[in-house]
Design an enzyme around this catalytic site. Structure first.
Site, PDB file in Angstrom:
ATOM      1  N   CYS A  47      -2.423   3.254 -10.961  1.00  0.00           N
ATOM      2  CA  CYS A  47      -1.560   2.112 -11.229  1.00  0.00           C
ATOM      3  C   CYS A  47      -2.100   0.869 -10.499  1.00  0.00           C
ATOM      4  O   CYS A  47      -2.932   0.982  -9.603  1.00  0.00           O
ATOM      5  CB  CYS A  47      -0.125   2.408 -10.790  1.00  0.00           C
ATOM      6  SG  CYS A  47       0.083   2.527  -9.003  1.00  0.00           S
ATOM      7  N   CYS A  69      -1.924   1.068  -6.739  1.00  0.00           N
ATOM      8  CA  CYS A  69      -2.899   2.008  -6.172  1.00  0.00           C
ATOM      9  C   CYS A  69      -4.272   1.340  -6.071  1.00  0.00           C
ATOM     10  O   CYS A  69      -4.968   1.477  -5.063  1.00  0.00           O
ATOM     11  CB  CYS A  69      -2.986   3.272  -7.023  1.00  0.00           C
ATOM     12  SG  CYS A  69      -1.437   4.200  -7.104  1.00  0.00           S
TER      13      CYS A  69
END
Length: 77
Positions: free
Chosen positions: A11, A14
Site C-alpha cells: 500500500c 507501506c
C-alpha cells in the site's frame, strides 16, 4: 548488523515507510539490512493487525502508521 523488516502488502503507506527508513539509514550512515515482507502469511506470523509494521531484529516495534524520521532513528538506537 541490525535487520529491519517492513511488513506490508504494498500500500502507499507501506511504500512511504520503506522510503523513510532507507533515507534515514543513508543519512545516518549505519549498516542495516532492510527486508520488505509483502506475503500475508509471513506478516501474520508477527501477529500484526495493521500495516505498515516495522520489525527490528525480529521484534515488532511499530505498526499501523508511517514513522517519522526521528522515530526511525529511535528504533535504530
Amino acid at each position: 548488523m541490525k535487520t529491519i523488516k517492513i511488513l506490508g502488502t504494498g500500500c502507499p503507506k507501506c511504500k512511504q515507510t520503506e522510503s523513510i527508513i532507507k533515507d534515514v539509514i543513508a543519512k545516518v550512515g549505519i549498516e542495516v539490512e532492510v527486508i520488505k515482507v509483502e506475503d500475508i502469511q509471513q506478516i501474520m506470523q508477527y501477529n500484526v493487525l495493521s500495516t505498515p509494521a516495522i520489525v527490528v531484529d525480529e521484534v515488532v516495534k511499530m505498526n499501523g502508521k508511517v514513522p517519522t524520521n526521528r522515530e526511525v532513528i529511535t528504533l535504530l538506537s
